[in-house]
Design an enzyme around this catalytic site. Structure first.
Site, PDB file in Angstrom:
ATOM      1  N   HIS A   5       1.051  -1.236  -0.247  1.00  0.00           N
ATOM      2  CA  HIS A   5       0.199   0.382  -0.172  1.00  0.00           C
ATOM      3  C   HIS A   5       1.253   1.610  -0.601  1.00  0.00           C
ATOM      4  CE1 HIS A   5      -3.894  -1.838   2.037  1.00  0.00           C
ATOM      5  NE2 HIS A   5      -3.832  -2.265   0.826  1.00  0.00           N
ATOM      6  N   TYR A  15      -8.361   4.293   9.107  1.00  0.00           N
ATOM      7  CA  TYR A  15      -9.316   3.838  10.437  1.00  0.00           C
ATOM      8  C   TYR A  15     -10.083   4.982  10.944  1.00  0.00           C
ATOM      9  CZ  TYR A  15      -4.665   1.229  11.210  1.00  0.00           C
ATOM     10  OH  TYR A  15      -3.585   0.466  11.668  1.00  0.00           O
ATOM     11  N   PRO A  52      -4.853  -2.534  19.640  1.00  0.00           N
ATOM     12  CA  PRO A  52      -4.370  -3.563  17.784  1.00  0.00           C
ATOM     13  C   PRO A  52      -4.532  -2.221  16.909  1.00  0.00           C
ATOM     14  CG  PRO A  52      -6.877  -3.753  18.953  1.00  0.00           C
ATOM     15  CD  PRO A  52      -5.991  -3.594  19.639  1.00  0.00           C
ATOM     16  N   LYS A  76       1.217  -2.708  15.985  1.00  0.00           N
ATOM     17  CA  LYS A  76       2.037  -3.131  15.946  1.00  0.00           C
ATOM     18  C   LYS A  76       2.333  -4.581  16.832  1.00  0.00           C
ATOM     19  CE  LYS A  76       3.522   0.903  14.213  1.00  0.00           C
ATOM     20  NZ  LYS A  76       4.075   0.062  13.251  1.00  0.00           N
ATOM     21  N   TYR A  96       3.638   4.153  11.084  1.00  0.00           N
ATOM     22  CA  TYR A  96       3.037   3.221  11.098  1.00  0.00           C
ATOM     23  C   TYR A  96       4.169   2.592   9.740  1.00  0.00           C
ATOM     24  CZ  TYR A  96      -0.976   1.458   9.534  1.00  0.00           C
ATOM     25  OH  TYR A  96      -1.831   0.228   8.820  1.00  0.00           O
TER      26      TYR A  96
HETATM   27  C1  PHB Z   1      -6.024  -5.950  10.127  1.00  0.00           C
HETATM   28  O1  PHB Z   1      -5.304  -6.102   9.331  1.00  0.00           O
HETATM   29  O2  PHB Z   1      -6.064  -6.998  11.063  1.00  0.00           O
HETATM   30  C2  PHB Z   1      -5.648  -4.630  10.607  1.00  0.00           C
HETATM   31  C3  PHB Z   1      -4.713  -3.905  10.211  1.00  0.00           C
HETATM   32  C4  PHB Z   1      -4.576  -3.196  10.767  1.00  0.00           C
HETATM   33  C5  PHB Z   1      -4.780  -2.768  12.619  1.00  0.00           C
HETATM   34  C6  PHB Z   1      -5.144  -4.255  12.747  1.00  0.00           C
HETATM   35  C7  PHB Z   1      -5.779  -4.955  12.335  1.00  0.00           C
HETATM   36  O3  PHB Z   1      -4.263  -1.491  12.939  1.00  0.00           O
END
Ligand code: PHB
Ligand code: APR
Length: 392
Positions: A75, A204, A295, A299, A387
């Site tokens: 990405h 997000y 989550p 990380k 990130y």
């Molecule tokens: C996921 O793809 O499960 C995922 C992606 C980003 C996050 C947490 C989980 O911050």
């Protein structure tokens, strides 16, 4: 009782333990792995799927990156959304690195297959490991196999890679460790569905109803989450209720979501946790056994891999020269990085969720944070840098 001798006794065959054994093997150092549960159970766990560049490098060092390179989804950015308004942080443009999407389940599979291909001893389904003599030069691990045989490992080092609920952290006397913890007043309900992801990038979203996250596992499999209330269980969430909540929280983009029957639904609590130090004598903790991050930001695995790469280097240097300095530095150096990642995960969690105790003031602070990042190159740079992964 059979006595087994090895250089490193690794407790736990999650991503941390498997990567450690593979990295040590590349350097000619032998190890044994003792795992509480079955191979099948370890392989079916579903966790986050965003890899830092250091994690990809770790898989490359371990000689396990071929499938990752072939199948991962690179990405260029990540999307933040607030009450339906969205913008993209161009992570690649800012940092020069892609965000790599590849499921932790696949990482575990690749590592198990590599370990097995070279004949690594992994003792599955041994739930009763007991550690002893950790402050001596020959630390020991005793465990029982599913056949009822008792084994005793005599090692030079014990690596605690047994996750948050493991035995290793608990084997450090209480007076010699200290825990720092924050629990959050919500969980994440995760859904896996065989439908194409709603967007190419990870999203997000903070919405007045709560947080939502859109991620993916492939071009045809999506991984979605919504914030759930404390104490809620999967039984409280029908798939209709999930899709209604999820699509609303994504704003206009929500209308493009391809809904379907979830192939998996689960709820996970959110917590920040660190246990200090990450060493006791010849026991070294790595990954979830020493720390947990919420989550948000994905990380957990990345931080575990950073620990393991650091620990493998310390062990290799120590074996090469016999000096204790490399081992002694591990805990302090690992923790310095751990706290930076704890900070970022806590920050992103704080900015992107609805907290029941928040007043109008905190809500406006979140909004101002979002507006600041949207309009500031510096603000976007700090998120992008974290990130994609801090140097370690
Ligand atoms: C996921 O793809 O499960 C995922 C992606 C980003 C996050 C947490 C989980 O911050
Ligand atoms: N004896 C042996 N093995 C144990 C014991 C024990 N007493 N207790 C736990 N284990 C095993 C678990 O069954 C599990 O397979 O240790 C393993 C730990 O794996 P994880 O919990 O996955 O932790 P870790 O390998 O550090 O991985 C880091 O990144 O995304 C995050 O939390 C996520 O799994 C994740 C992590």
């Amino acid at each position: 009782m059979e006595t087994l001798k090895t250089t490193v006794a690794i407790i736990g065959a999650g991503p941390s333990g498997l990567l450690l054994s593979q990295l040590l093997h590349q350097a000619g150092i032998d190890s044994l792995i003792v795992e509480r549960t079955s191979r099948a159970r370890v392989l079916e766990r579903i966790r986050a799927g965003v890899l830092e560049r250091g994690t990809v490098e770790g898989m490359e060092e371990a000689g396990c990156a071929a499938r990752l390179h072939a199948e991962c989804i690179p990405h260029d950015g990540v999307i933040l959304s607030f009450d339906g308004e969205q913008f993209e942080i161009p992570v690649r443009e800012i940092t020069g690195y892609h965000v790599i999407v590849y499921g932790q389940t696949e990482i575990t599979k690749d590592l198990i297959e590599a370990c097995e291909a070279r004949g690594q001893a992994i003792y599955w389904e041994c739930p009763d490991a007991v550690l002893a003599d950790l402050e001596t030069a020959v630390p020991k691990v005793q465990f029982t196999t599913p056949e009822g045989e008792t084994h005793r490992i005599e090692a030079e080092i014990v690596a605690g890679c047994d996750g948050f609920h493991g035995v290793c952290r608990q084997s450090i006397p209480e007076a010699r460790r200290r825990a720092f913890e924050r629990t959050y007043p919500f969980g994440w309900l995760g859904v896996l569905v065989d439908e194409p992801p709603v967007a190419h990038n990870v999203i997000y979203a903070n919405h007045e109803d709560g947080f939502a996250l859109a991620s993916m596992r492939s071009e045809t499999r999506s991984r979605y989450y919504v914030q759930s209330a404390p104490g809620e269980t999967v039984e409280d969430w029908s798939s209709d209720r999930f899709w209604e909540a999820f699509t609303r929280r994504l704003g206009a983009l929500g209308q493009q979501v391809r809904t379907g029957e979830p192939i998996e639904m689960s709820i996970a609590p959110l917590r920040s946790f660190v246990s200090e130090p990450m060493r006791f004598g010849r026991l070294f903790l790595a990954g979830d056994s020493a720390h947990i991050v919420p989550p948000t930001g994905a990380k957990g695995l990345n931080l575990a891999f950073a620990d393991v790469r650091r620990l493998s280097r310390a062990i290799i240097t120590w074996k090469d020269g016999g000096q204790d300095a490399a081992l002694e530095a591990y805990s302090v150096e690992a923790l310095a990085r751990v706290w930076k990642i704890e900070r970022f995960s806590w920050y992103l969690t704080s900015m992107m969720h609805q907290f029941p105790e928040h007043s109008g003031f905190e809500k406006r602070m979140q909004r101002a944070e979002f507006d600041y990042i949207r309009s500031s190159e510096a603000g976007q740079k700090t998120i992008a840098e974290n990130y994609v992964g801090l140097q370690f």
